[in-house]
Structures are given as structure tokens and as C-alpha cells.
Design a protein around this motif. Structure first.
Motif, PDB file in Angstrom:
ATOM      1  N   LEU A 243       3.849  15.033   6.621  1.00 58.03           N
ATOM      2  CA  LEU A 243       2.394  15.005   6.503  1.00 58.03           C
ATOM      3  C   LEU A 243       1.687  15.357   7.817  1.00 58.03           C
ATOM      4  CD1 LEU A 243       0.066  14.573   4.575  1.00 58.03           C
ATOM      5  CD2 LEU A 243       0.149  12.147   5.116  1.00 58.03           C
ATOM      6  N   PRO A 244       2.095  14.875   8.941  1.00 65.79           N
ATOM      7  CA  PRO A 244       1.413  15.237  10.185  1.00 65.79           C
ATOM      8  C   PRO A 244       1.451  16.757  10.447  1.00 65.79           C
ATOM      9  CG  PRO A 244       2.771  13.314  10.565  1.00 65.79           C
ATOM     10  CD  PRO A 244       3.088  13.827   9.178  1.00 65.79           C
ATOM     11  N   THR A 245       2.528  17.415  10.074  1.00 65.79           N
ATOM     12  CA  THR A 245       2.621  18.858  10.265  1.00 65.79           C
ATOM     13  C   THR A 245       1.609  19.573   9.386  1.00 65.79           C
ATOM     14  OG1 THR A 245       4.978  18.654  10.729  1.00 65.79           O
ATOM     15  CG2 THR A 245       4.168  20.840  10.159  1.00 65.79           C
ATOM     16  N   ILE A 246       1.461  19.144   8.161  1.00 68.70           N
ATOM     17  CA  ILE A 246       0.484  19.737   7.239  1.00 68.70           C
ATOM     18  C   ILE A 246      -0.930  19.542   7.787  1.00 68.70           C
ATOM     19  CG2 ILE A 246      -0.542  19.552   4.940  1.00 68.70           C
ATOM     20  CD1 ILE A 246       2.241  18.816   3.890  1.00 68.70           C
TER      21      ILE A 246
END
Length: 104
Positions: free
Chosen positions: A14-17
Motif C-alpha cells: 500500500l505505501p508504494t501505491i
């Protein structure tokens, strides 16, 4: 155990998205701001050009009006001179001036 097939994507965190979306949003924001600056500069340039053209037109109109007023005033003065017997005096002055020019 789970085997990954070729159609499955690897799990994305999620942090990458969120980071990717944020970066794209910032890039879009920068592009929008840049386009707005370009458009604002274009509008200012057009406004300056239009103001210059309008000023020049106003000056031309003012000069035309002054020329018309001078012509009208000259016509009235000449008519008054001629009506008051100044016709003979104007002819004599003109002849005198021509004589003076021929002597020089």
C-alpha cells in the motif's frame, strides 16, 4: 504454499501505491500550474497590445478632431474677414508678400 502464475501480479504494498499516486498527482499539479502561468502571460500580453492599439486610436481621433477644429476656426475667421471688407486687405497683403519674396 502458493504458486504464482504468469497472470498474477506480485503483491504490491500500500505505501508504494500511495507514493506512486502522490507523485503522479504532484506532476499533474505542476503541469496545471505551468499551463495556468503560460495562459496568464498570454492574456497579459494580449491586454497590453490591445491597450496600446486603443491608445494609438484615441490619439489619432484626437488629432483628427483638432485638425477639424482648426479648419473650422480658420474658415470662420476668413469668412469674417471677407464679410468685413477684409477681402481687399488680404489681396493687398498677399501681393505685398509676393513682391517681397521676388525681391529676395
Amino acid at each position: 504454499l502458493r504458486v504464482q502464475t504468469s497472470t498474477e501480479r506480485p503483491p504490491v504494498r500500500l505505501p508504494t501505491i500511495l507514493r506512486n499516486r502522490t507523485e503522479r498527482a504532484k506532476a499533474q499539479e505542476a503541469e496545471i500550474v505551468n499551463q495556468a502561468r503560460v495562459e496568464a502571460e498570454r492574456i497579459k500580453t494580449e491586454a497590453r497590445q490591445q491597450a496600446t492599439q486603443e491608445r494609438e486610436q484615441l490619439l489619432r481621433n484626437a488629432k483628427d478632431q483638432v485638425a477639424e477644429l482648426v479648419t473650422l476656426a480658420t474658415r470662420r475667421v476668413l469668412q469674417a474677414e471677407l464679410a468685413q471688407g477684409g477681402h481687399d486687405r488680404l489681396i493687398e497683403e498677399s501681393i505685398s508678400q509676393l513682391g517681397n519674396q521676388n525681391r529676395n
